[in-house]
Design a protein around this motif. Structure first.
Motif, PDB file in Angstrom:
ATOM      1  N   PRO A 114      -9.616  73.896  71.108  1.00  0.00           N
ATOM      2  CA  PRO A 114      -9.320  73.705  69.688  1.00  0.00           C
ATOM      3  C   PRO A 114      -7.840  73.438  69.421  1.00  0.00           C
ATOM      4  O   PRO A 114      -6.983  73.735  70.253  1.00  0.00           O
ATOM      5  CB  PRO A 114      -9.753  75.026  69.042  1.00  0.00           C
ATOM      6  N   SER A 115      -7.586  72.868  68.269  1.00  0.00           N
ATOM      7  CA  SER A 115      -6.232  72.637  67.812  1.00  0.00           C
ATOM      8  C   SER A 115      -5.483  73.968  67.778  1.00  0.00           C
ATOM      9  O   SER A 115      -6.033  74.980  67.358  1.00  0.00           O
ATOM     10  CB  SER A 115      -6.316  72.004  66.427  1.00  0.00           C
ATOM     11  N   GLY A 116      -4.245  73.957  68.262  1.00  0.00           N
ATOM     12  CA  GLY A 116      -3.438  75.170  68.246  1.00  0.00           C
ATOM     13  C   GLY A 116      -3.626  76.062  69.451  1.00  0.00           C
ATOM     14  O   GLY A 116      -3.021  77.131  69.544  1.00  0.00           O
ATOM     15  N   SER A 117      -4.437  75.618  70.423  1.00  0.00           N
ATOM     16  CA  SER A 117      -4.690  76.490  71.580  1.00  0.00           C
ATOM     17  C   SER A 117      -3.587  76.422  72.633  1.00  0.00           C
ATOM     18  O   SER A 117      -3.629  77.177  73.596  1.00  0.00           O
ATOM     19  CB  SER A 117      -6.053  76.165  72.198  1.00  0.00           C
ATOM     20  N   GLY A 118      -2.632  75.505  72.459  1.00  0.00           N
ATOM     21  CA  GLY A 118      -1.487  75.459  73.368  1.00  0.00           C
ATOM     22  C   GLY A 118      -1.511  74.296  74.344  1.00  0.00           C
ATOM     23  O   GLY A 118      -0.675  74.224  75.248  1.00  0.00           O
ATOM     24  N   LYS A 119      -2.412  73.344  74.140  1.00  0.00           N
ATOM     25  CA  LYS A 119      -2.565  72.244  75.087  1.00  0.00           C
ATOM     26  C   LYS A 119      -1.287  71.388  75.164  1.00  0.00           C
ATOM     27  O   LYS A 119      -0.795  71.099  76.260  1.00  0.00           O
ATOM     28  CB  LYS A 119      -3.764  71.362  74.684  1.00  0.00           C
ATOM     29  N   SER A 120      -0.774  70.984  74.004  1.00  0.00           N
ATOM     30  CA  SER A 120       0.435  70.150  74.013  1.00  0.00           C
ATOM     31  C   SER A 120       1.623  70.927  74.566  1.00  0.00           C
ATOM     32  O   SER A 120       2.435  70.382  75.327  1.00  0.00           O
ATOM     33  CB  SER A 120       0.772  69.667  72.595  1.00  0.00           C
ATOM     34  N   SER A 121       1.735  72.184  74.185  1.00  0.00           N
ATOM     35  CA  SER A 121       2.851  72.998  74.683  1.00  0.00           C
ATOM     36  C   SER A 121       2.812  73.055  76.207  1.00  0.00           C
ATOM     37  O   SER A 121       3.856  72.944  76.869  1.00  0.00           O
ATOM     38  CB  SER A 121       2.785  74.414  74.107  1.00  0.00           C
TER      39      SER A 121
ATOM     40  N   GLU B 172       9.745  71.140  76.704  1.00  0.00           N
ATOM     41  CA  GLU B 172       9.819  72.484  76.124  1.00  0.00           C
ATOM     42  C   GLU B 172      10.282  73.445  77.209  1.00  0.00           C
ATOM     43  O   GLU B 172       9.943  73.274  78.374  1.00  0.00           O
ATOM     44  CB  GLU B 172       8.443  72.952  75.627  1.00  0.00           C
TER      45      GLU B 172
ATOM     46  N   LEU C 254       5.891  83.832  68.314  1.00  0.00           N
ATOM     47  CA  LEU C 254       4.539  83.290  68.458  1.00  0.00           C
ATOM     48  C   LEU C 254       4.267  82.926  69.920  1.00  0.00           C
ATOM     49  O   LEU C 254       4.806  81.958  70.454  1.00  0.00           O
ATOM     50  CB  LEU C 254       4.376  82.044  67.577  1.00  0.00           C
TER      51      LEU C 254
ATOM     52  N   TYR D 195       7.109  80.438  70.885  1.00  0.00           N
ATOM     53  CA  TYR D 195       8.063  79.899  69.901  1.00  0.00           C
ATOM     54  C   TYR D 195       8.476  81.093  69.053  1.00  0.00           C
ATOM     55  O   TYR D 195       7.665  81.558  68.238  1.00  0.00           O
ATOM     56  CB  TYR D 195       7.410  78.833  69.023  1.00  0.00           C
TER      57      TYR D 195
ATOM     58  N   VAL E  53       2.293  81.248  72.618  1.00  0.00           N
ATOM     59  CA  VAL E  53       1.315  80.160  72.640  1.00  0.00           C
ATOM     60  C   VAL E  53       0.700  79.913  74.010  1.00  0.00           C
ATOM     61  O   VAL E  53      -0.391  79.358  74.102  1.00  0.00           O
ATOM     62  CB  VAL E  53       1.888  78.846  72.061  1.00  0.00           C
TER      63      VAL E  53
HETATM   64  P1  ADP Z   1      -2.566  72.142  70.720  1.00  0.00           P
HETATM   65  O1  ADP Z   1      -1.903  70.994  71.362  1.00  0.00           O
HETATM   66  O2  ADP Z   1      -3.636  72.772  71.534  1.00  0.00           O
HETATM   67  O3  ADP Z   1      -3.057  71.825  69.328  1.00  0.00           O
HETATM   68  P2  ADP Z   1       0.108  73.225  70.486  1.00  0.00           P
HETATM   69  O4  ADP Z   1       0.642  73.471  71.835  1.00  0.00           O
HETATM   70  O5  ADP Z   1       0.559  72.020  69.765  1.00  0.00           O
HETATM   71  O6  ADP Z   1      -1.488  73.307  70.537  1.00  0.00           O
HETATM   72  O7  ADP Z   1       0.433  74.469  69.550  1.00  0.00           O
HETATM   73  C1  ADP Z   1       0.178  75.800  69.927  1.00  0.00           C
HETATM   74  C2  ADP Z   1       0.730  76.697  68.850  1.00  0.00           C
HETATM   75  O8  ADP Z   1       2.146  76.598  68.837  1.00  0.00           O
HETATM   76  C3  ADP Z   1       0.266  76.374  67.437  1.00  0.00           C
HETATM   77  O9  ADP Z   1       0.102  77.586  66.741  1.00  0.00           O
HETATM   78  C4  ADP Z   1       1.422  75.581  66.877  1.00  0.00           C
HETATM   79  O10 ADP Z   1       1.488  75.724  65.471  1.00  0.00           O
HETATM   80  C5  ADP Z   1       2.601  76.229  67.545  1.00  0.00           C
HETATM   81  N1  ADP Z   1       3.745  75.301  67.742  1.00  0.00           N
HETATM   82  C6  ADP Z   1       3.695  74.119  68.378  1.00  0.00           C
HETATM   83  N2  ADP Z   1       4.921  73.545  68.434  1.00  0.00           N
HETATM   84  C7  ADP Z   1       5.756  74.412  67.804  1.00  0.00           C
HETATM   85  C8  ADP Z   1       7.158  74.406  67.537  1.00  0.00           C
HETATM   86  N3  ADP Z   1       7.955  73.383  67.946  1.00  0.00           N
HETATM   87  N4  ADP Z   1       7.670  75.467  66.883  1.00  0.00           N
HETATM   88  C9  ADP Z   1       6.883  76.494  66.498  1.00  0.00           C
HETATM   89  N5  ADP Z   1       5.570  76.574  66.719  1.00  0.00           N
HETATM   90  C10 ADP Z   1       4.995  75.542  67.370  1.00  0.00           C
END
Ligand code: ADP
Ligand code: MG
Length: 245
Positions: A40-47, A56, A19, A16, A21
């Motif tokens: 952990p939270s923020g590790s990129g799982k949802s992305s 995305e 950043l 992003y 991810v």
């Molecule tokens: P997880 O699901 O493991 O918690 P995410 O994939 O949601 O991780 O997020 C990975 C990183 O990307 C985090 O640092 C989050 O803040 C960042 N992030 C997620 N979505 C966005 C976005 N739309 N724009 C900018 N940064 C994002």
């Protein structure tokens, strides 16, 4: 396993802005497997999940669904999405539609099925999640667990090749978590292929075929539940798991 993977990620990179991810994800999910992703939270799982149905974009790497390369710019993304179900943490149901209306929406609007045919398929899907009796209820009249089961019915009604779950029980009251996990286990027993991001370690340990531990945009470790939970190889995995026990 010798079969062709249903889903294959090769060298997936996503950022992003500046950043980064996802920093080179290689992952294969085979037919009938349930793979759980923890980390952990923020590790990129949802992305990672969101890249798989192109909610995305990503900078480099390849995502194959069966033999279709969904990274190609000319891919028909609506066709691809019909093969990849997605179940979200926040359900994302339409509040003004009934349970059946939510489940049949894509059948009618995307696949152009008649109302009668869509309703027949929708009722069968609601039956599979144990909610045939709630077909005419609106989301606000359902518990969180019931809403999430409608979310699962909405995914399975399209007969996808794989369903991606993004923390499907994280928004639920503790007493309704079990009914959703039970439906997921039933899907698994019926051969559905699933990639599940979850914080339910007990579920991952008991039900997953394989567990992936992600941290900092990479897959740190993967293996059977017995491997990852019972004998984690990496310090980062151990530190993460220690917080859940
Ligand atoms: P997880 O699901 O493991 O918690 P995410 O994939 O949601 O991780 O997020 C990975 C990183 O990307 C985090 O640092 C989050 O803040 C960042 N992030 C997620 N979505 C966005 C976005 N739309 N724009 C900018 N940064 C994002
Ligand atoms: Mg997430």
């Amino acid at each position: 396993m010798s079969a062709l993977p249903i889903l294959e990620l090769v060298g997936l990179h996503k950022a992003y802005g500046s950043l980064e991810v996802l920093r080179g994800i290689d992952l294969r999910v085979f037919p009938g497997e349930m793979v759980c992703v923890i980390g952990p939270s923020g590790s990129g799982k949802s992305s990672m999940l969101r890249c798989c149905n192109r909610l995305e974009s990503f900078q480099s790497g390849q995502i194959m669904v069966g033999d279709a390369d969904i990274s190609r710019p000319d891919v028909d993304i609506n066709a691809v999405r019909q093969h990849i179900g997605m179940v979200f943490q926040q359900f994302n149901l339409y509040p003004h539609l009934t349970a059946l209306g939510n489940v049949t929406l894509a059948l009618r609007k995307v696949q152009g099925k008649s109302r009668a045919e869509a309703d027949r398929l929708g009722m069968a899907a609601l039956e599979r999640v144990g909610l045939a009796d709630k077909a005419q209820a609106h989301p606000a009249q359902l518990s969180g667990g019931q809403q999430q089961r409608v979310g699962i019915a909405r995914a399975i009604v399209l007969q996808p090749k794989i369903i991606l779950f993004d923390e499907p029980t994280s928004a639920l009251d503790p007493e309704t978590v079990g009914e959703v996990l039970k439906v997921m286990r039933q899907l698994r027993e019926n051969g559905m292929t699933m990639l599940v991001v979850t914080h339910e370690m007990g579920f991952a340990r008991a039900a997953a075929d394989r567990v992936i531990f992600m941290d900092g945009g990479v897959i740190v470790e993967e293996g059977t539940p017995a491997d990852v939970f019972g004998a984690p190889k990496h310090d980062r995995t151990r530190a993460f798991l220690a917080r859940y026990t």
